[in-house]
Design an enzyme around this catalytic site. Structure first.
Site, PDB file in Angstrom:
ATOM      1  N   ASP A 174      -1.066  -0.032   5.869  1.00 48.23           N
ATOM      2  CA  ASP A 174      -1.087   1.398   5.581  1.00 48.23           C
ATOM      3  C   ASP A 174      -2.105   2.078   6.497  1.00 48.23           C
ATOM      4  O   ASP A 174      -3.202   1.565   6.712  1.00 48.23           O
ATOM      5  CB  ASP A 174      -1.441   1.633   4.103  1.00 48.23           C
ATOM      6  CG  ASP A 174      -1.096   3.037   3.659  1.00 48.23           C
ATOM      7  OD1 ASP A 174      -0.144   3.196   2.864  1.00 48.23           O
ATOM      8  OD2 ASP A 174      -1.772   3.991   4.124  1.00 48.23           O
ATOM      9  N   HIS A 181       9.211   1.876  -0.458  1.00 44.92           N
ATOM     10  CA  HIS A 181       8.136   1.001   0.026  1.00 44.92           C
ATOM     11  C   HIS A 181       7.339   0.474  -1.154  1.00 44.92           C
ATOM     12  O   HIS A 181       7.096   1.185  -2.129  1.00 44.92           O
ATOM     13  CB  HIS A 181       7.220   1.719   1.021  1.00 44.92           C
ATOM     14  CG  HIS A 181       6.693   3.041   0.538  1.00 44.92           C
ATOM     15  ND1 HIS A 181       7.441   4.194   0.586  1.00 44.92           N
ATOM     16  CD2 HIS A 181       5.515   3.384  -0.016  1.00 44.92           C
ATOM     17  CE1 HIS A 181       6.733   5.196   0.082  1.00 44.92           C
ATOM     18  NE2 HIS A 181       5.562   4.728  -0.298  1.00 44.92           N
TER      19      HIS A 181
END
Ligand code: 5GP
Ligand code: ZN
Length: 106
Positions: free
Chosen positions: A29, A99
């Site tokens: 991320d 996700h």
């Protein structure tokens, strides 16, 4: 193809890719919320978890087994970790390509 995560899965937008196969891609991320913060996505576009159907069972298995393999690889298996799926705006979803968040290390 204007979706950001479709572009990452296709290799057209850079990301710190940790795993990629026929079904899924995993990458770090860009704004980590924990010492380890990895996103695992299907290569195929699905808006979110609400778009899943029974036929997606192998894909769903791949998302979760990739998450647990990466958790082990990142040294999180012993102490544990969180797996988070946000669905829709009120669910905190900001990127509308399914996700799975893997969070750990604190
Ligand atoms: P959501 O809020 O939709 O569940 O999570 C979206 C996540 O994608 C956020 O944690 C955000 O930091 C991450 N993200 C957004 N844009 C990018 C990007 O361009 N690259 C990477 N690696 N992560 C991103
Ligand atoms: Zn997409």
């Amino acid at each position: 193809m204007s979706c950001l995560f479709c572009q990452i899965a296709a290799g057209n937008t850079p990301a710190q890719i940790l795993y990629h196969d026929d079904l899924v891609t995993a990458f770090r991320d860009i704004h980590p919320q924990a010492p380890t913060h990895i996103l695992i996505i299907p290569n195929q576009h699905l808006d979110g978890v609400a778009a899943l159907a029974a036929g997606h069972a192998p894909l769903l298995a791949a998302l979760f087994t990739t998450a647990t393999h990466l958790a082990t690889q990142e040294g999180l298996a012993a102490n544990g970790y969180r797996l988070v799926l946000n669905q829709g705006r009120d669910g905190g979803q900001s990127v509308f390509h399914l996700h799975l968040h893997l969070l750990g290390g604190r």
